[in-house]
Design an enzyme around this catalytic site. Structure first.
Site, PDB file in Angstrom:
ATOM      1  N   LYS A  43       0.844  -1.209   0.000  1.00 45.06           N
ATOM      2  CA  LYS A  43       0.000   0.000   0.000  1.00 45.06           C
ATOM      3  C   LYS A  43       0.865   1.239   0.000  1.00 45.06           C
ATOM      4  O   LYS A  43       1.985   1.223   0.513  1.00 45.06           O
ATOM      5  CB  LYS A  43      -0.902  -0.006   1.230  1.00 45.06           C
ATOM      6  CG  LYS A  43      -2.261  -0.606   0.966  1.00 45.06           C
ATOM      7  CD  LYS A  43      -3.228  -0.192   2.061  1.00 45.06           C
ATOM      8  CE  LYS A  43      -4.617  -0.743   1.844  1.00 45.06           C
ATOM      9  NZ  LYS A  43      -5.470  -0.459   3.000  1.00 45.06           N
ATOM     10  N   SER A 130     -11.078   6.523   7.874  1.00 46.20           N
ATOM     11  CA  SER A 130      -9.773   7.067   7.469  1.00 46.20           C
ATOM     12  C   SER A 130      -9.810   7.489   6.001  1.00 46.20           C
ATOM     13  O   SER A 130      -9.255   8.513   5.622  1.00 46.20           O
ATOM     14  CB  SER A 130      -8.683   6.022   7.665  1.00 46.20           C
ATOM     15  OG  SER A 130      -8.530   5.736   9.023  1.00 46.20           O
TER      16      SER A 130
HETATM   17  O1  PNS Z   1      -7.984  -0.551   9.138  1.00 37.59           O
HETATM   18  P1  PNS Z   1      -8.225  -1.614   8.117  1.00 37.59           P
HETATM   19  O2  PNS Z   1      -7.502  -1.294   6.828  1.00 37.59           O
HETATM   20  O3  PNS Z   1      -9.683  -1.932   7.915  1.00 37.59           O
HETATM   21  O4  PNS Z   1      -7.543  -2.951   8.717  1.00 37.59           O
HETATM   22  C1  PNS Z   1      -7.555  -4.157   7.986  1.00 37.59           C
HETATM   23  C2  PNS Z   1      -6.609  -5.171   8.608  1.00 37.59           C
HETATM   24  C3  PNS Z   1      -5.223  -4.592   8.779  1.00 37.59           C
HETATM   25  C4  PNS Z   1      -7.132  -5.595   9.968  1.00 37.59           C
HETATM   26  C5  PNS Z   1      -6.581  -6.400   7.666  1.00 37.59           C
HETATM   27  O5  PNS Z   1      -6.299  -6.000   6.366  1.00 37.59           O
HETATM   28  C6  PNS Z   1      -5.563  -7.436   8.089  1.00 37.59           C
HETATM   29  O6  PNS Z   1      -5.767  -8.145   9.047  1.00 37.59           O
HETATM   30  N1  PNS Z   1      -4.434  -7.487   7.368  1.00 37.59           N
HETATM   31  C7  PNS Z   1      -3.294  -8.337   7.676  1.00 37.59           C
HETATM   32  C8  PNS Z   1      -3.198  -9.508   6.721  1.00 37.59           C
HETATM   33  C9  PNS Z   1      -4.193 -10.562   7.106  1.00 37.59           C
HETATM   34  O7  PNS Z   1      -4.194 -11.109   8.186  1.00 37.59           O
HETATM   35  N2  PNS Z   1      -5.090 -10.882   6.138  1.00 37.59           N
HETATM   36  C10 PNS Z   1      -6.145 -11.844   6.321  1.00 37.59           C
HETATM   37  C11 PNS Z   1      -7.354 -11.193   6.925  1.00 37.59           C
HETATM   38  S1  PNS Z   1      -8.661 -12.337   6.994  1.00 37.59           S
END
Ligand code: PNS
Length: 188
Positions: A43, A130
């Site tokens: 990102k 955000s």
């Molecule tokens: O603030 P956000 O962008 O909604 O947070 C999303 C987040 C960071 C919680 C999610 O993208 C995440 O857990 N990413 C890490 C990678 C991961 O574990 N992916 C599988 C999720 S099921």
């Protein structure tokens, strides 16, 4: 007595008053809460991870049982590493639910021992995200009631730099492109 440690993972780009509201609520029901900022190399964030960490640390300094950390990779792996047993996520509206449910169920599939706990921020933050804060800030709108002052200040600085950069680019573009358009005209 069993102590419950939870993580509150997210992008926090930028952290908002809604995040802070949820952190406060989480700090009341968990013994320990780690606000975990995802370092996502894919990102292109508005704020650096260091900026977000500094802001969240300042925002949460009054809560004794809240700390801030960063992580890369799977949320569930991070949770295991820090020995957390719960993942805190916020749900503002029904539109959040589908994505959050999918994520919670996927996390449970990978790591059945971890529970996702959903909490609702105050209604006054139900429209604050955000993404919208970034958009409003980038288009010059006021974000004063949406984020803590230190975040608003940093975003204003970022926007000032971006505007100066745009202006400088436009100026730099003008001189050569005026020349170019003249030469193009000559060629035509
Ligand atoms: O603030 P956000 O962008 O909604 O947070 C999303 C987040 C960071 C919680 C999610 O993208 C995440 O857990 N990413 C890490 C990678 C991961 O574990 N992916 C599988 C999720 S099921």
């Amino acid at each position: 007595m069993k102590r419950i440690k939870a993580i509150y993972p997210g992008s926090f780009d930028p952290p908002t008053n809604g995040h802070l509201d949820l952190i406060e609520r989480g700090s009341k029901i968990f013994d320990e809460l780690i606000v975990a900022i995802l370092r996502n190399p894919e990102k292109d964030p508005l704020l650096s991870v260091a900026d977000r960490r500094r802001m969240l640390e300042a925002m949460t300094s009054d809560f004794d049982n809240v700390s801030v950390d960063t992580f890369e990779g799977l949320t569930v792996d991070y949770a295991l590493r820090v020995e957390a047993t719960a993942i805190l996520r916020g749900i503002r509206a029904i539109s959040d639910y589908e994505y959050e449910l999918q994520m919670a169920l996927m996390n449970r599939k990978i790591q059945p021992g971890l529970e996702t706990v959903f909490m609702m921020p105050a209604e006054k933050y139900s429209y604050v995200s955000s993404r919208l804060v970034r958009e409003v800030a980038q288009l010059g709108g006021s974000i004063d009631c949406l984020v803590p002052e230190l975040v608003a200040q940093r975003l204003r600085e970022k926007m000032d730099v971006a505007h100066k950069f745009d202006n400088a680019e436009q100026l730099a573009d003008k001189t050569p492109s005026e020349g170019k358009s003249k030469s193009r005209k000559k060629k035509a």
